[in-house]
Design a protein around this motif. Structure first.
Motif, short mmCIF file in Angstrom:
data_model
loop_
_atom_site.label_atom_id
_atom_site.label_comp_id
_atom_site.label_asym_id
_atom_site.label_seq_id
_atom_site.Cartn_x
_atom_site.Cartn_y
_atom_site.Cartn_z
N UNK A 28 0.83 -1.18 0.00
CA UNK A 28 0.00 0.00 0.00
C UNK A 28 0.88 1.25 0.00
N UNK A 29 0.26 2.40 0.19
CA UNK A 29 1.00 3.66 0.20
C UNK A 29 0.78 4.37 1.52
N UNK A 30 1.38 3.92 2.59
CA UNK A 30 1.12 4.50 3.90
C UNK A 30 1.83 5.83 4.10
N UNK A 31 1.21 6.70 4.88
CA UNK A 31 1.86 7.94 5.27
C UNK A 31 2.76 7.71 6.49
N UNK A 32 2.47 6.64 7.22
CA UNK A 32 3.35 6.23 8.31
C UNK A 32 3.84 4.83 8.00
N UNK A 33 5.12 4.60 8.18
CA UNK A 33 5.71 3.32 7.82
C UNK A 33 6.50 2.76 9.00
N UNK A 34 6.25 1.50 9.29
CA UNK A 34 6.93 0.83 10.39
C UNK A 34 8.07 -0.01 9.83
N UNK A 35 9.28 0.25 10.30
CA UNK A 35 10.47 -0.48 9.87
C UNK A 35 11.10 -1.16 11.08
N UNK A 36 11.26 -2.47 11.01
CA UNK A 36 11.89 -3.23 12.09
C UNK A 36 13.30 -3.63 11.64
N UNK A 37 14.29 -3.30 12.47
CA UNK A 37 15.68 -3.66 12.19
C UNK A 37 16.02 -4.95 12.93
N UNK A 38 16.49 -5.94 12.17
CA UNK A 38 16.88 -7.24 12.72
C UNK A 38 18.34 -7.51 12.39
N UNK A 39 18.98 -8.38 13.16
CA UNK A 39 20.36 -8.74 12.89
C UNK A 39 21.09 -9.10 14.16
N UNK A 40 22.28 -9.65 13.99
CA UNK A 40 23.09 -10.09 15.13
C UNK A 40 23.45 -8.92 16.05
N UNK A 41 23.92 -9.26 17.23
CA UNK A 41 24.44 -8.24 18.14
C UNK A 41 25.64 -7.53 17.51
N UNK A 42 25.74 -6.24 17.76
CA UNK A 42 26.90 -5.41 17.41
C UNK A 42 27.13 -5.28 15.90
N UNK A 43 26.07 -5.45 15.11
CA UNK A 43 26.22 -5.15 13.68
C UNK A 43 25.99 -3.67 13.41
N UNK A 44 25.45 -2.94 14.41
CA UNK A 44 25.29 -1.49 14.26
C UNK A 44 23.88 -1.03 13.99
N UNK A 45 22.88 -1.80 14.42
CA UNK A 45 21.50 -1.39 14.18
C UNK A 45 21.17 -0.09 14.90
N UNK A 46 21.53 -0.02 16.19
CA UNK A 46 21.26 1.20 16.95
C UNK A 46 22.02 2.39 16.38
N UNK A 47 23.25 2.16 15.95
CA UNK A 47 24.05 3.24 15.36
C UNK A 47 23.42 3.75 14.06
N UNK A 48 22.87 2.84 13.25
CA UNK A 48 22.22 3.25 12.01
C UNK A 48 21.01 4.14 12.29
N UNK A 49 20.17 3.71 13.23
CA UNK A 49 18.98 4.50 13.55
C UNK A 49 19.37 5.84 14.15
N UNK A 50 20.37 5.84 15.01
CA UNK A 50 20.85 7.09 15.62
C UNK A 50 21.38 8.03 14.55
N UNK A 51 22.11 7.48 13.59
CA UNK A 51 22.65 8.30 12.49
C UNK A 51 21.53 8.93 11.68
N UNK A 52 20.47 8.16 11.41
CA UNK A 52 19.35 8.70 10.65
C UNK A 52 18.60 9.77 11.44
N UNK A 53 18.31 9.50 12.69
CA UNK A 53 17.44 10.38 13.49
C UNK A 53 18.18 11.62 13.98
N UNK A 54 19.42 11.44 14.45
CA UNK A 54 20.15 12.53 15.09
C UNK A 54 21.35 13.04 14.30
N UNK A 55 21.74 12.30 13.25
CA UNK A 55 22.89 12.72 12.45
C UNK A 55 24.13 11.92 12.81
#
Length: 212
Positions: A28-55
């Motif tokens: 569909x074409x949602x105006x709000x989109x839910x994205x779930x990040x999956x993966x092993x420990x310490x691959x950098x998921x939190x760092x990726x989201x932090x980079x997107x949200x805060x720079x």
């Protein structure tokens, strides 16, 4: 280095090359989109989201381990539309995997992250995908595979071509490489994911380039 690294028909979107690998027809074409990040420990998921949200300037070499799942929000302007991203950063620890199931069930996109300096993390991408596919959901989500830490050229164990090949073998819809540390391809990737969800029939899919 912006060399063309694949032979697929491409066009430029920001600094990414893109290739059409086909998308689920029921998006569909949602105006709000839910994205779930999956993966092993310490691959950098939190760092990726932090980079997107805060720079990327907020990048830290070490982050606390995620307990269960963390929530972030980010609004993007995509083709003149404001898209609200709901970003769910799921723990890579085995004891928390069941926590993410309800979020995976409702996700528009599953972003499976691996570390280009750790081959095991790419090998485990199939397990994360299998676990996600085993969860009953109302609709089929967009599946993306992302190689993080592309800035670590001297410690690479997985080439861009290796990642692309694995993405095809797994049948994911989007593949890219990025660097949470430098911000390379991070915003562009999430913009492409949002665009792919809004316009599934016309928008090609993301293939990242090496960070050299």
């Amino acid at each position: 280095d912006h060399r063309d690294l694949h032979s697929f028909p491409t066009r430029r979107s920001s600094d990414l090359k893109v290739a059409n690998w086909g998308l689920p027809a029921n998006m569909q074409r949602p105006q709000k989109q839910s994205i779930v990040l999956l993966g092993d420990e310490e691959v950098g998921k939190t760092a990726l989201v932090t980079s997107l949200v805060y720079g990327a300037e907020q990048f830290r070499e070490r982050y606390r381990a995620t307990d269960g799942i963390d929530f972030f929000a980010k609004t993007l302007n995509v083709n003149g539309r404001e898209i609200g991203l709901h970003l769910w950063d799921a723990s890579g620890q085995a004891r928390f995997r069941s926590v993410a199931e309800s979020y995976v069930r409702c996700a528009a996109t599953l972003l499976i992250v691996y570390d280009v300096t750790r081959r095991e993390s790419l090998n485990n991408a199939e397990r994360w995908l299998q676990q996600a596919n085993a969860i009953d959901s109302a609709s089929r989500p967009l599946i993306a595979l992302l190689g993080n830490k592309a800035d670590c050229a001297d410690r690479r164990e997985i080439t861009l071509e290796d990642g692309k090949q694995r993405a095809k073998e797994l049948g994911v819809h989007v593949f890219a490489e990025a660097s949470a540390k430098t911000g390379h391809h991070v915003s562009s990737l999430f913009e492409q994911l949002s665009t792919a969800l809004m316009f599934p029939a016309t928008v090609p899919l993301t293939v990242g380039q090496s960070h050299e």
